[in-house]
Design a protein around this motif. Structure first.
Motif, short mmCIF file in Angstrom:
data_model
loop_
_atom_site.label_atom_id
_atom_site.label_comp_id
_atom_site.label_asym_id
_atom_site.label_seq_id
_atom_site.Cartn_x
_atom_site.Cartn_y
_atom_site.Cartn_z
N GLN A 75 -9.68 -26.64 34.08
CA GLN A 75 -10.75 -25.81 34.09
C GLN A 75 -12.25 -26.91 34.15
O GLN A 75 -11.99 -27.65 33.32
CB GLN A 75 -11.02 -24.91 32.90
N GLY A 76 -13.07 -26.74 35.22
CA GLY A 76 -13.82 -27.44 35.50
C GLY A 76 -15.05 -27.43 34.47
O GLY A 76 -14.94 -26.42 33.49
N PRO A 77 -15.98 -28.33 34.54
CA PRO A 77 -17.21 -28.12 33.71
C PRO A 77 -17.96 -26.74 33.90
O PRO A 77 -18.82 -26.22 33.00
CB PRO A 77 -18.22 -29.29 34.27
N PRO B 191 -11.52 -34.88 28.41
CA PRO B 191 -11.44 -33.60 28.02
C PRO B 191 -12.66 -33.01 27.57
O PRO B 191 -12.76 -31.81 27.35
CB PRO B 191 -10.73 -33.88 26.55
N ASP B 192 -13.89 -34.01 27.54
CA ASP B 192 -15.06 -33.21 27.18
C ASP B 192 -15.62 -32.65 28.63
O ASP B 192 -16.60 -31.87 28.51
CB ASP B 192 -16.03 -34.28 26.57
N MET C 25 -16.16 -42.66 25.70
CA MET C 25 -15.60 -41.17 25.80
C MET C 25 -13.83 -41.24 25.80
O MET C 25 -13.45 -42.09 26.66
CB MET C 25 -16.10 -40.29 26.63
N PRO C 26 -13.17 -40.75 24.76
CA PRO C 26 -11.69 -40.82 25.07
C PRO C 26 -11.27 -40.16 26.18
O PRO C 26 -11.79 -39.11 26.58
CB PRO C 26 -11.23 -40.18 23.71
N TYR C 27 -10.22 -40.78 26.82
CA TYR C 27 -9.56 -40.04 27.77
C TYR C 27 -7.98 -39.63 27.43
O TYR C 27 -7.38 -40.17 26.57
CB TYR C 27 -9.26 -41.07 28.98
N ASP D 41 -18.82 -43.05 34.51
CA ASP D 41 -18.92 -41.20 35.02
C ASP D 41 -17.57 -40.90 35.76
O ASP D 41 -17.86 -40.19 36.87
CB ASP D 41 -20.41 -41.26 35.72
N ILE D 42 -16.61 -41.42 35.42
CA ILE D 42 -15.40 -40.84 36.10
C ILE D 42 -14.73 -39.63 35.17
O ILE D 42 -14.53 -40.08 34.23
CB ILE D 42 -14.28 -41.91 36.19
N ASP D 43 -14.33 -38.77 35.74
CA ASP D 43 -13.88 -37.45 34.98
C ASP D 43 -12.37 -37.55 35.12
O ASP D 43 -11.93 -36.88 33.93
CB ASP D 43 -14.11 -36.05 35.54
N LEU D 44 -11.64 -38.13 36.26
CA LEU D 44 -10.23 -38.01 36.46
C LEU D 44 -9.79 -39.17 37.10
O LEU D 44 -10.37 -39.48 38.18
CB LEU D 44 -9.87 -36.94 37.13
#
Length: 230
Positions: free
Chosen positions: A137-139, A108-109, A87-89, A59-62
């Protein structure tokens, strides 16, 4: 830094005194974005070991990775990070710092990249990476800025870099986060040990330092780093 409309949930698995995270004085709320800063010390570590650590972190976005070797490492680390949740980064690699580059890995999702740039007008030596900036741009649909840093180990230049980053933040009304290797000599209390550079960064309340919940003290063999041995 972070501002209106976004709540930035910050984590740090970097165990070196170099790592840290600061947010702007703007208020934060809304859908959380998970950001991790990690000094991978590419000149004395294993990309396989680091990759396994990324693959075990969910669960790491960045990811903000400093001291990254540009040869093959970015692709390998992006692939490893993607194994965590399937999920790809996407990756953004800085061009400065020679064998100690700054690398951003983002999902990117969850985050849409708007623009990116290296802040080469900020002070940095020939072998030092300039700050790497990216706007996402955030979620929740709101934009925010990220500045990945690798401050100098030279105390005078570190203060100059902190002053430049403080000036960059002044007057901004967009949410933002600065994270990476500050070399503030953590853990030595709060504020951190490098008092002059810390004071330069936080002067005027443009940045708010996020104090780590806990610290890890390591005693390593001379041939090892926190990222691996050999």
């Amino acid at each position: 830094m972070s501002g209106n409309g976004n709540r930035i949930r910050a984590g740090a698995i970097a165990v070196l005194a170099a790592a840290g995270l600061a947010v702007s004085a703007a208020s934060v709320a809304g859908d959380a974005v998970s950001i991790v800063a990690f000094n991978v010390e590419s000149d004395g570590s294993s990309d396989y070991v680091i990759g396994e650590q990324l693959a075990a972190s969910h669960d790491i976005d960045l990811w903000i990775l400093t001291e990254v070797w540009d040869h093959k490492w970015p692709g390998r680390l992006a692939e490893a990070a993607g194994r965590a949740d399937g999920m790809p980064y996407e990756r953004i690699l800085g061009t400065t710092g020679r064998e100690n580059r700054i690398l951003l890995l983002y999902r990117p999702d969850r985050l849409r990249l708007i623009e990116t740039s290296e802040l080469t007008d900020m002070p940095h030596g020939k072998r030092e990476a300039a700050p790497l900036s990216a706007r996402f741009q955030g979620p929740d649909g709101e934009p925010f800025d990220v500045v990945a840093v690798h401050f100098s180990k030279n105390s005078k230049r570190r203060i100059e870099q902190a002053e430049a980053l403080n000036a960059w933040a002044a007057g901004r009304d967009r949410p933002a986060v600065a994270a990476g290797s500050f070399f503030f000599d953590l853990p030595i209390g709060d504020p951190p040990g490098s008092v002059d550079a810390f004071a330069a960064l936080t002067a005027g309340d443009h940045w708010r330092w996020l104090t780590p919940v806990s610290y890890t003290h390591l005693t390593l063999p001379t041939t090892c780093t926190p990222c691996g041995c050999g």
